[in-house]
Design an enzyme around this catalytic site. Structure first.
Site, PDB file in Angstrom:
ATOM      1  N   ARG A  43       0.009  -6.373   0.023  1.00 45.05           N
ATOM      2  CA  ARG A  43      -0.477  -5.027  -0.344  1.00 45.05           C
ATOM      3  C   ARG A  43      -1.274  -4.490   0.844  1.00 45.05           C
ATOM      4  NH1 ARG A  43      -5.414  -3.253  -2.625  1.00 45.05           N
ATOM      5  NH2 ARG A  43      -5.248  -1.356  -3.889  1.00 45.05           N
ATOM      6  N   SER A 114       2.363  -1.808 -13.071  1.00 44.79           N
ATOM      7  CA  SER A 114       0.965  -1.722 -13.526  1.00 44.79           C
ATOM      8  C   SER A 114       0.909  -1.031 -14.875  1.00 44.79           C
ATOM      9  CB  SER A 114       0.138  -0.880 -12.544  1.00 44.79           C
ATOM     10  OG  SER A 114       0.150  -1.457 -11.277  1.00 44.79           O
ATOM     11  N   LYS A 143     -10.046  -1.738  -5.174  1.00 41.50           N
ATOM     12  CA  LYS A 143      -9.161  -0.572  -5.288  1.00 41.50           C
ATOM     13  C   LYS A 143     -10.048   0.662  -5.419  1.00 41.50           C
ATOM     14  CE  LYS A 143      -5.475   1.156  -8.453  1.00 41.50           C
ATOM     15  NZ  LYS A 143      -4.381   1.453  -7.538  1.00 41.50           N
TER      16      LYS A 143
HETATM   17  C1  LIG Z   1      -2.280  -2.148  -8.727  1.00 39.08           C
HETATM   18  C2  LIG Z   1      -1.796  -3.370  -9.050  1.00 39.08           C
HETATM   19  C3  LIG Z   1      -1.863  -3.857 -10.401  1.00 39.08           C
HETATM   20  N1  LIG Z   1      -1.373  -5.084 -10.706  1.00 39.08           N
HETATM   21  C4  LIG Z   1      -0.819  -5.836  -9.740  1.00 39.08           C
HETATM   22  C5  LIG Z   1      -0.301  -7.207 -10.156  1.00 39.08           C
HETATM   23  F1  LIG Z   1      -1.333  -8.025 -10.297  1.00 39.08           F
HETATM   24  F2  LIG Z   1       0.516  -7.685  -9.230  1.00 39.08           F
HETATM   25  F3  LIG Z   1       0.334  -7.124 -11.318  1.00 39.08           F
HETATM   26  N2  LIG Z   1      -0.708  -5.454  -8.470  1.00 39.08           N
HETATM   27  C6  LIG Z   1      -1.170  -4.241  -8.055  1.00 39.08           C
HETATM   28  N3  LIG Z   1      -1.078  -3.878  -6.848  1.00 39.08           N
END
Ligand SMILES: C=C1C=NC(C(F)(F)F)=NC1=N
Ligand SMILES: [Mg+2]
Length: 214
Positions: A43, A114, A143
């Site tokens: 990411r 998500s 985030k």
């Molecule tokens: C915004 C996000 C929410 N959940 C996940 C995951 F944990 F992989 F499911 N990854 C992300 N980048």
């Protein structure tokens, strides 16, 4: 990868990019996997995130580390990059490319979606997502535009409404609260700063893994 194999692989789901790491990202990932990480998501997002060719070059390095260690390598948001790197799958948010068109491009690769509410979870499950990322469960620092933390109740609610696909909790998960996410019905936990921000990523991963298997 079958659904049940994926369910197991979601146990300790590490997510990171270069902005989350003080040490070189490939070293952090190597250490985290040695500590017991079972699946990885690249990411590359936030302040100082790499772009274009640099982003791809780092992605290739991190994919190689995953392949060497036999764990799945997923890419966040960037479908084109996931295809270029021949990743094992992608993770998309509600505001990213719609699930149906991602599925068309990726075939039977892993697609995670998500979900912040029961409705989003139901829609993604019905739309053929392979797993749900539910959260933020606890307040998160990783985030910028994160919504308010929901606690583990939202996971319980999704399970009580008969949604059975694999779930990983996300958001502020670390030692001390990881087990509660599993107890609420998730198959795993995903972490960024608990491992990427740790002095010793291997020890941080091992501590989390131990808590999950107690
Ligand atoms: C915004 C996000 C929410 N959940 C996940 C995951 F944990 F992989 F499911 N990854 C992300 N980048
Ligand atoms: Mg996204």
């Amino acid at each position: 990868m079958t659904g049940e194999h994926l369910r197991d692989a979601l146990k300790l789901y590490f997510i990171m990019g270069s902005p989350n790491c003080t040490l070189p990202p490939e070293q952090v990932l190597e250490n985290a996997i040695r500590g017991g990480v079972t699946l990885f998501q690249y990411r590359e997002k936030g302040k100082g995130a790499r772009k274009g060719e640099e982003k791809k070059v780092l992605g290739e390095k991190l994919k190689w580390v995953c392949q060497k260690n036999g764990i799945p390598f997923l890419v966040n948001d960037d479908i084109a990059l996931a295809l270029e790197l021949d990743a094992d799958g992608v993770h998309v948010g509600q505001e990213d490319e719609p699930l149906a068109s991602v599925r068309e491009k990726l075939g039977d690769k892993i697609i995670g979606v998500s979900a912040y509410t029961l409705e989003e979870a139901r829609q993604a499950a019905n739309g053929g997502a392979n797993y749900l990322g539910v959260g933020p469960i606890f307040p998160t620092k990783s985030k910028e535009d994160a919504k308010a933390a929901k606690g583990t109740t939202v996971i319980r609610e999704i399970r009580q409404n008969g949604i059975r696909i694999p779930i990983v909790g996300i958001g502020g998960i670390g030692p001390g609260n990881a087990k509660s996410v599993i107890e609420a019905g998730a198959d795993g936990v995903s972490v960024i700063s608990s491992i990427a921000g740790a002095e010793d990523a291997e020890a941080a991963a091992a501590l989390l893994k131990r808590e999950l298997t107690l």
